[in-house]
Each structure stands twice: as structure tokens, then as C-alpha cells.
Design a protein around this motif. Structure first.
Motif, PDB file in Angstrom:
ATOM      1  N   THR A   1      -2.552   8.049  -4.072  1.00 25.78           N
ATOM      2  CA  THR A   1      -1.990   6.810  -3.540  1.00 25.78           C
ATOM      3  C   THR A   1      -1.203   7.071  -2.269  1.00 25.78           C
ATOM      4  O   THR A   1      -1.338   6.340  -1.273  1.00 25.78           O
ATOM      5  N   ARG A   2      -0.386   8.132  -2.294  1.00 23.25           N
ATOM      6  CA  ARG A   2       0.413   8.478  -1.109  1.00 23.25           C
ATOM      7  C   ARG A   2      -0.483   8.958   0.036  1.00 23.25           C
ATOM      8  O   ARG A   2      -0.351   8.492   1.172  1.00 23.25           O
ATOM      9  N   GLU A   3      -1.374   9.897  -0.272  1.00 15.79           N
ATOM     10  CA  GLU A   3      -2.179  10.528   0.774  1.00 15.79           C
ATOM     11  C   GLU A   3      -3.131   9.544   1.451  1.00 15.79           C
ATOM     12  O   GLU A   3      -3.353   9.612   2.666  1.00 15.79           O
TER      13      GLU A   3
ATOM     14  N   ASP B   1       6.385   3.102  -8.531  1.00 21.59           N
ATOM     15  CA  ASP B   1       7.219   2.758  -7.382  1.00 21.59           C
ATOM     16  C   ASP B   1       7.703   1.325  -7.543  1.00 21.59           C
ATOM     17  O   ASP B   1       8.817   0.976  -7.151  1.00 21.59           O
TER      18      ASP B   1
ATOM     19  N   ARG C   1      -0.619   9.339  -8.301  1.00 21.92           N
ATOM     20  CA  ARG C   1       0.450   9.185  -7.317  1.00 21.92           C
ATOM     21  C   ARG C   1       0.129   9.926  -6.021  1.00 21.92           C
ATOM     22  O   ARG C   1       0.340   9.395  -4.928  1.00 21.92           O
ATOM     23  N   GLU C   2      -0.408  11.150  -6.131  1.00 22.43           N
ATOM     24  CA  GLU C   2      -0.752  11.927  -4.930  1.00 22.43           C
ATOM     25  C   GLU C   2      -1.803  11.211  -4.095  1.00 22.43           C
ATOM     26  O   GLU C   2      -1.680  11.098  -2.868  1.00 22.43           O
TER      27      GLU C   2
ATOM     28  N   ASP D   1      -2.881   6.124   1.254  1.00 24.67           N
ATOM     29  CA  ASP D   1      -2.228   4.832   1.497  1.00 24.67           C
ATOM     30  C   ASP D   1      -2.930   3.708   0.734  1.00 24.67           C
ATOM     31  O   ASP D   1      -3.242   2.647   1.278  1.00 24.67           O
TER      32      ASP D   1
ATOM     33  N   SER E   1       0.839  -1.191   0.000  1.00 26.64           N
ATOM     34  CA  SER E   1       0.000   0.000   0.000  1.00 26.64           C
ATOM     35  C   SER E   1       0.877   1.246   0.000  1.00 26.64           C
ATOM     36  O   SER E   1       2.061   1.209   0.378  1.00 26.64           O
ATOM     37  N   GLY E   2       0.302   2.367  -0.456  1.00 27.35           N
ATOM     38  CA  GLY E   2       1.047   3.615  -0.547  1.00 27.35           C
ATOM     39  C   GLY E   2       1.982   3.680  -1.734  1.00 27.35           C
ATOM     40  O   GLY E   2       2.776   4.622  -1.850  1.00 27.35           O
ATOM     41  N   GLN E   3       1.895   2.704  -2.634  1.00 27.65           N
ATOM     42  CA  GLN E   3       2.761   2.646  -3.809  1.00 27.65           C
ATOM     43  C   GLN E   3       1.939   2.486  -5.082  1.00 27.65           C
ATOM     44  O   GLN E   3       0.849   1.905  -5.063  1.00 27.65           O
TER      45      GLN E   3
END
Length: 273
Positions: free
Chosen positions: A187-189, A209, A184-185, A191, A26-28
Motif C-alpha cells: 500500500t505504501r510503496e 491507518d 501495508r508495505e 500508493d 491512497s497510500g493508506q
């Protein structure tokens, strides 16, 4: 995290993918690349429980999806936290863009729409950069605009997993970058576990990633682009000759070589007089 354990997937009697084992954190952003017909879309459909597994299993959020067909209740539970955007952007309905996006936030159809839901849908349209299209009939849009609408609907799902099958195929370069930046944003925010199929190898290397390289229904390599991408790997995968250079951030940039490229032409040695 999603765990794929020795997956095999078939269409009818033909096995499309086999022996697939890996983990997706997760987060990737996990980007799948490979030639046409190698099973990239098939894998996404199986992650969405739209295509049964022939063997093996998928583990996610303390749930397991195994081989064989499942009852509708099992599939519904599995899909609750998944947002899936298939390749086909055909929207053969007479609805506005805003209505299409609102549907992404509804668990059941209803005649009354909460104003907060409408506001959230408008926020998704703003995020996707298509708020001016809110009241346009979706049937009047271009293919690229429909892709952006479906992506706004994906955002509306507030999912834990995003599955995007060639989401930028109909977009110009500006909108490709805008959408993948947003992927991407988000996914990061949030998770998320995000899995994207891309054909453009340079975009794949820019945004992945974790890159998954498929060929002939098997996973050839997986890892960070700068760690796994080599001319040998891509030549074996795609059957072409290419060269790789690296940008200032160390990411690979791939240049296929045509048969008429100077490096591909054998120049005969000049005979001595």
C-alpha cells in the motif's frame, strides 16, 4: 482517493447500508470492523461494482459509479485497476498454484504465456511466502494456503485499489502478521487505496491507518484507531463490556471481559456483625 457520497445499498427490498459518506485516501490501509451482518462485505462488493447502489455515488480516478445497475462495459472499466479478494476461498478448479496466480495478470485468456509473466507470478509467490507451493494442485491446499494463493493473485494484478474481505480468517498468527505486513508495505510503496475487512480488533488497530466502525448498516466512527477507539464506542457497536490498554506505540489493545471476569461480578457488601 475514493469518495463515498451518501451511499445506500440494498439486497432486494432490504436496505443493508445507508447514509455512508467518507473519503478513503491512497497510500493508506483502511480497515472496516463491525458485527456480523452490518454490511462490511456488502460495502466491498459495491466498491467492486458487484452490487448496485440504491442511492448516492462513489468517485474514483475521475470516474463515478452511481445508483442503479450498469452496463457490463461500465463495470469492466471501473474494475480495470481493482484487485478484489472475497471471503470465499473455494477454488474448484484443477490448476496449479502458479497457474492461478498467472491468471491474475492476464487481461484475456491465451494459449501462450509470456516467460516474463511467469517470472512475475513467481515473484508474487515469493512475496507471499508460498513459492514452494507453485506446482501443487490448488485443490490439495488447506484453506489458509488457498488464502495466500489468492493474495498472491491480488499482487499479480498490479492494481490501484485492493479490496480484501477477511483475508486472514483461515491463517495462523505467523501468517496473519506476514500477510498484513505485506499489505501495508504494498500500500505504501504503490500508493494504493487498500480496504480490508477484519474481525480481529487488535489486528485492525495494529494495521489500520484509518479505521471505519460500522454498526446496524451505518458508519459509527472513522479515523486513526488511537483517536476513535473507546470502550463506549465498542460496547455500543458489539454489545459487550471490555477494557482498553495501550501499547508502547500508543495503539489501543482491546480485552473483552467475560461475564465471569472479576470486574463483572457484583460482590455483595459484607454485613456488620
Amino acid at each position: 482517493m475514493i469518495t463515498l457520497n451518501n451511499l445506500s445499498i440494498a439486497h432486494g427490498t432490504k436496505t443493508i447500508m445507508q447514509g455512508i459518506s467518507t473519503t478513503l485516501a491512497s497510500g493508506q490501509v483502511h480497515v472496516i470492523i463491525g458485527p456480523n451482518g452490518t454490511g462490511k462485505s456488502t460495502l466491498l462488493r459495491s466498491l467492486f461494482a458487484d452490487l448496485p447502489l440504491q442511492s448516492g455515488h462513489i468517485g474514483w480516478q475521475e470516474k463515478t459509479l452511481g445508483a442503479g445497475r450498469h452496463r457490463s462495459r461500465v463495470i469492466q472499466q471501473w474494475r480495470q485497476a481493482i484487485a478484489y479478494m472475497p471471503q470465499d476461498t473455494g477454488l474448484d478448479v484443477s490448476l496449479s498454484v502458479l497457474e492461478i496466480v498467472v491468471l491474475g495478470g492476464l487481461e484475456t485468456l491465451t494459449l501462450h504465456i509470456d516467460p516474463n509473466l511467469l517470472a512475475e507470478a513467481m515473484n508474487c509467490l515469493h512475496a507471499a511466502g508460498i513459492a514452494p507451493l507453485a506446482h501443487r494442485d490448488v485443490g490439495s491446499l488447506s484453506g489458509g494456503q488457498r488464502q495466500m494463493v489468492l493474495f498472491a493473485q491480488v499482487l499479480m494484478r498490479n492494481a490501484r485499489m485492493m479490496l480484501l474481505d477477511e483475508p486472514v480468517s483461515a491463517l495462523d498468527l505467523h501468517h496473519q502478521i506476514a500477510m498484513l505486513d505485506l499489505v501495508r508495505e504494498q500500500t505504501r510503496e504503490r500508493d494504493l487505496v487498500t480496504v480490508v475487512v477484519l474481525h480481529d480488533l487488535n489486528l485492525a488497530c495494529q494495521y489500520a491507518d484509518n479505521l471505519l466502525v460500522f454498526s446496524q448498516g451505518t458508519l459509527q466512527a472513522t479515523g486513526a484507531p488511537q483517536a476513535i477507539i473507546t470502550p463506549e464506542l465498542l460496547s455500543h457497536t458489539y454489545g459487550v463490556t471490555l477494557e482498553i490498554v495501550y501499547d508502547n506505540g500508543g495503539l489501543p489493545m482491546i480485552q473483552p471481559l467475560s461475564r465471569h471476569h472479576p470486574l463483572m461480578i457484583n460482590i455483595p457488601l459484607r454485613k456488620e456483625a
